[in-house]
Scaffold this motif. Structure first.
Motif, PDB file in Angstrom:
ATOM      1  N   SER A  63       0.819  -1.224   0.000  1.00 54.21           N
ATOM      2  CA  SER A  63       0.000   0.000   0.000  1.00 54.21           C
ATOM      3  C   SER A  63       0.850   1.271   0.000  1.00 54.21           C
ATOM      4  N   VAL A  64       2.189   1.108  -0.055  1.00 55.59           N
ATOM      5  CA  VAL A  64       3.082   2.265  -0.001  1.00 55.59           C
ATOM      6  C   VAL A  64       3.668   2.519  -1.385  1.00 55.59           C
ATOM      7  N   LEU A  65       3.633   3.778  -1.826  1.00 58.60           N
ATOM      8  CA  LEU A  65       4.294   4.169  -3.066  1.00 58.60           C
ATOM      9  C   LEU A  65       5.267   5.307  -2.750  1.00 58.60           C
ATOM     10  N   ALA A  66       6.551   5.046  -2.981  1.00 57.45           N
ATOM     11  CA  ALA A  66       7.575   6.077  -2.797  1.00 57.45           C
ATOM     12  C   ALA A  66       7.984   6.579  -4.176  1.00 57.45           C
ATOM     13  N   VAL A  67       7.911   7.887  -4.394  1.00 59.69           N
ATOM     14  CA  VAL A  67       8.272   8.420  -5.709  1.00 59.69           C
ATOM     15  C   VAL A  67       9.444   9.393  -5.595  1.00 59.69           C
ATOM     16  N   THR A  68      10.318   9.316  -6.591  1.00 60.80           N
ATOM     17  CA  THR A  68      11.438  10.241  -6.667  1.00 60.80           C
ATOM     18  C   THR A  68      11.642  10.620  -8.124  1.00 60.80           C
ATOM     19  N   PHE A  69      12.789  11.262  -8.449  1.00 60.77           N
ATOM     20  CA  PHE A  69      12.900  11.894  -9.762  1.00 60.77           C
ATOM     21  C   PHE A  69      13.792  11.187 -10.759  1.00 60.77           C
ATOM     22  N   THR A  70      14.658  10.310 -10.295  1.00 62.18           N
ATOM     23  CA  THR A  70      15.536   9.617 -11.252  1.00 62.18           C
ATOM     24  C   THR A  70      15.474   8.127 -11.001  1.00 62.18           C
ATOM     25  N   ASN A  71      15.745   7.355 -12.046  1.00 64.27           N
ATOM     26  CA  ASN A  71      15.779   5.899 -11.897  1.00 64.27           C
ATOM     27  C   ASN A  71      16.876   5.486 -10.917  1.00 64.27           C
ATOM     28  N   ARG A  72      17.985   6.251 -10.920  1.00 62.41           N
ATOM     29  CA  ARG A  72      19.090   5.932 -10.007  1.00 62.41           C
ATOM     30  C   ARG A  72      18.633   6.060  -8.548  1.00 62.41           C
ATOM     31  N   ALA A  73      17.924   7.169  -8.234  1.00 60.32           N
ATOM     32  CA  ALA A  73      17.449   7.388  -6.863  1.00 60.32           C
ATOM     33  C   ALA A  73      16.409   6.334  -6.473  1.00 60.32           C
ATOM     34  N   ALA A  74      15.524   5.990  -7.425  1.00 58.97           N
ATOM     35  CA  ALA A  74      14.495   4.981  -7.134  1.00 58.97           C
ATOM     36  C   ALA A  74      15.149   3.620  -6.880  1.00 58.97           C
ATOM     37  N   GLY A  75      16.173   3.288  -7.688  1.00 61.32           N
ATOM     38  CA  GLY A  75      16.886   2.015  -7.510  1.00 61.32           C
ATOM     39  C   GLY A  75      17.591   1.951  -6.167  1.00 61.32           C
ATOM     40  N   GLU A  76      18.211   3.065  -5.781  1.00 63.00           N
ATOM     41  CA  GLU A  76      18.898   3.111  -4.484  1.00 63.00           C
ATOM     42  C   GLU A  76      17.898   2.920  -3.344  1.00 63.00           C
ATOM     43  N   MET A  77      16.739   3.546  -3.479  1.00 64.35           N
ATOM     44  CA  MET A  77      15.714   3.429  -2.439  1.00 64.35           C
ATOM     45  C   MET A  77      15.204   1.995  -2.334  1.00 64.35           C
ATOM     46  N   ARG A  78      14.967   1.357  -3.484  1.00 66.85           N
ATOM     47  CA  ARG A  78      14.506  -0.048  -3.461  1.00 66.85           C
ATOM     48  C   ARG A  78      15.529  -0.948  -2.788  1.00 66.85           C
ATOM     49  N   GLY A  79      16.811  -0.722  -3.105  1.00 62.11           N
ATOM     50  CA  GLY A  79      17.877  -1.538  -2.510  1.00 62.11           C
ATOM     51  C   GLY A  79      17.910  -1.396  -0.996  1.00 62.11           C
ATOM     52  N   ARG A  80      17.792  -0.164  -0.521  1.00 67.25           N
ATOM     53  CA  ARG A  80      17.821   0.070   0.933  1.00 67.25           C
ATOM     54  C   ARG A  80      16.607  -0.550   1.616  1.00 67.25           C
ATOM     55  N   LEU A  81      15.433  -0.425   0.967  1.00 62.63           N
ATOM     56  CA  LEU A  81      14.212  -0.987   1.559  1.00 62.63           C
ATOM     57  C   LEU A  81      14.303  -2.509   1.660  1.00 62.63           C
ATOM     58  N   ARG A  82      14.888  -3.137   0.628  1.00 60.23           N
ATOM     59  CA  ARG A  82      15.069  -4.609   0.684  1.00 60.23           C
ATOM     60  C   ARG A  82      15.950  -4.994   1.866  1.00 60.23           C
ATOM     61  N   GLN A  83      17.056  -4.251   2.046  1.00 59.28           N
ATOM     62  CA  GLN A  83      17.974  -4.557   3.159  1.00 59.28           C
ATOM     63  C   GLN A  83      17.284  -4.395   4.515  1.00 59.28           C
ATOM     64  N   LEU A  84      16.306  -3.484   4.569  1.00 59.69           N
ATOM     65  CA  LEU A  84      15.620  -3.220   5.837  1.00 59.69           C
ATOM     66  C   LEU A  84      14.374  -4.097   6.017  1.00 59.69           C
TER      67      LEU A  84
END
Length: 597
Positions: free
Chosen positions: A79-100
């Motif tokens: 139910s959560v959607l996190a949006v940012t401006f570049t694919n690089r930033a979105a990829g970094e966010m996904r990676g961190r969320l997986r680790q957490l």
């Protein structure tokens, strides 16, 4: 929405409740956060506005916030959607969320999230397949211009395309473009009415061919959600919590989409820093960030001011730079507090001329990358950057670093000698050298006069064109070649145009060596979001910083913010430099940027 349809609509990395969260699990996510970051992470209800200065760990704060909410059972990952401006930033966010342990959360750019929704709902809302997405709109704009009987060169084409993109993200229709552009103080690259006609023809061509462009993805998603309340409800049932990073960069169109996603709810967390607004020419505006508390009076506001990136000396300079700022963004500036141990003071260097500035910078970089045991700084080349205002400035630094045998890599631009206009100019100069000057009157002229004559046929003029954009970039590249010819003639009396062409070939060859581990050369815009141990901010003279075409107070303040972004890229070593004249032996008439006063 059933589980089956929701996974088709928005594929999940994991399903809600895939593991049993315990409160202790959740609390572990908060370990290591500072008090303000912890407040961000635990504020999970209602609207939240995070004002986050450069280097204050904003990505850490928001990813831990999402992970804490998921692990505490307050937020369902799907139910959560996190949006940012570049694919690089979105990829970094996904990676961190997986680790957490929050891998099921969607982290996407606005365009990517909208495109998925459009593809899913189009058959139901409109019928049939989604129109084909045009990856590069330049060809269609060229065709539209031809139908309007307007000749555009490659650079004008890029600029007119940029104006169409700006119009769409600011929701300006073709017939309103001239008035809106004038009101916004935009330096149109062509006659505004002409651009309006090309824009209208471009839109008609797309309709005729059944294709859409990047901006249409947002416009059409907005249209579907506005006209189909049932579809809007379906999206709102799927996504109940939103996080928006780099909120100072949202355009009016992106804000409209976000409002439709939210509906009447206020489960929204935005993160931004008005002092890092440097993309207003694309339609981005910090107004949504600055007006957030007006729209959401009960919002929780958290300020992140502990800077973990830069030394107290770098932070002191960054704060001082903004203390002189004016305007709305300046009223909301954050006074950063460094959390690092002390480092060297920023260095200021005035050089006699531009080549001396480039050579001095390369010499200092050479010292920094020399191993400690040999008396150097021991800093890897990849942890050093040279940042400038316009890409054409790179040529001197490419040459100086190559001469000093320092590897480098360019970011966000082609190497100087690989730029189309520079290659084309090289071919023309080679032809002129082989066949003698095309103009008999120039046969006995000096090298710079011959070069000016040849490049004059390709758009070089003694005065720069008004405004920014591709036409200005092209002029800067050609002007750099003219300056190179002037310097070459001064250092080699009696040399011919053929000698200059040979020199250009040599320089190009020296800079074609492939480099992997190297010093980064980048424009200040391309450096946003990055950081290095040592940063050299070069060419800081009036006319380049702020740039000559920044006329209004708003434009000048954006230039100040651009320099602020440059300063805050440095972790430890920071050097700011300028040249008193352009060429060796020239009059020392230049002044350093007013921003350093």
């Amino acid at each position: 929405m059933t589980a089956a349809t929701s996974s088709t609509l928005f594929p999940q990395g994991s399903t809600p409740g895939a593991y049993a969260a315990t409160p202790r699990d959740a609390d572990a996510v908060l370990d290591g956060l500072d008090p303000e970051q912890r407040e961000v992470a635990t504020s999970l209800h209602g609207a939240v506005c995070v004002l986050a200065g450069a280097g204050t760990g904003k990505t850490r704060a928001i990813t831990h916030r999402i992970a804490y909410g998921v692990r505490a059972g307050i937020l369902q990952p799907a139910s959560v959607l996190a949006v940012t401006f570049t694919n690089r930033a979105a990829g970094e966010m996904r990676g961190r969320l997986r680790q957490l342990g929050a891998g099921g959360v969607q982290a996407r750019t606005f365009h990517s999230a909208a495109l998925r929704q459009l593809q899913y709902f189009w058959p139901k809302a409109v019928g049939g397949e989604v129109p084909r997405l045009v990856e590069r709109k330049v060809q269609l704009v060229a065709e539209a211009a031809a139908r309007c009987r307007v000749r555009l060169d490659r650079n004008e084409l890029r600029d007119v395309t940029g104006e169409i993109e700006w119009s769409k993200v600011t929701q300006t229709v073709p017939e309103d473009y001239p008035a809106v552009a004038a009101k916004s103080g935009r330096e149109a690259p062509r006659d505004a009415a002409e651009i309006g006609r090309i824009y209208a023809t471009y839109e008609q061509l797309k309709r005729d061919r059944g294709v859409i462009d990047f901006e249409d993805v947002l416009l059409l998603t907005v249209g579907v959600l506005q006209e189909r309340p049932d579809i809007a409800d379906q999206v709102r049932r799927q996504y109940q919590h939103f996080v928006v990073d780099e909120y100072q960069d949202v355009s009016p169109l992106q804000q409209r989409l976000l409002d439709l996603w939210l509906g009447e709810r206020d489960s929204l967390c935005v993160v931004g820093d008005a002092s890092q607004t440097i993309y207003s020419f694309t339609g981005a505006t910090p107004d949504h960030l600055l007006n957030f508390r007006t729209r959401h009076p009960r919002a929780t506001v958290v300020k992140l001011i502990r800077d973990y990136r830069s030394t107290p000396q770098v932070v002191h300079l960054a704060n001082g730079l903004l203390s002189q700022a004016r305007g709305r963004a300046a009223e909301h500036r954050l006074e950063l507090v460094s959390q690092r141990e002390a480092g060297p003071d920023p260095a200021y260097a005035a050089y006699a001329d531009e080549p001396a500035e480039a050579e001095g910078t390369a010499r200092r970089i050479r010292e920094l990358i020399t191993p400690v045991e040999q008396g150097g700084g021991g800093i890897p080349a990849s942890q050093i950057a040279v940042l400038y205002r316009v890409n054409a400035q790179s040529e001197l630094y490419e040459q100086a670093l190559a001469d000093a045998q320092v590897p480098y890599q360019l970011r966000g631009a082609e190497r100087f000698f690989e730029r189309p206009e520079v290659r084309e100019a090289g071919l023309l100069l080679r032809g002129a050298a082989r066949g003698g000057s095309a103009d008999p009157a120039l046969a006995d002229a000096d090298i710079p006069s011959q070069v000016r004559a040849v490049l004059g046929s390709r758009g070089w003029t003694p005065e720069p064109p008004a405004g920014s954009g591709a036409v200005r970039d092209r002029w800067e590249s050609l002007a750099a070649l003219v300056r190179l010819a002037e310097d070459f003639a001064a250092s080699r009396p009696g040399a011919t145009l053929s000698d200059l062409v040979a020199e250009l070939d040599e320089r190009a060859a020296a800079q074609h060596a492939p480099t992997v581990e190297g010093v980064t050369l980048a424009s200040l815009h391309a450096a946003k979001g990055l950081e290095w141990d040592a940063v050299f901010l070069v060419g800081l003279t009036e006319g380049m910083m702020p740039i000559t075409y920044a006329k209004t107070e708003q434009q000048i303040e954006e230039e100040r913010r651009l320099l602020y972004v440059g300063v805050t890229r440095a972790r430890r070593h920071l050097t700011l430099s300028w040249a008193l004249s352009r060429a060796p032996g020239g009059r020392a008439s230049r002044r350093p940027t007013r921003f350093l006063n």
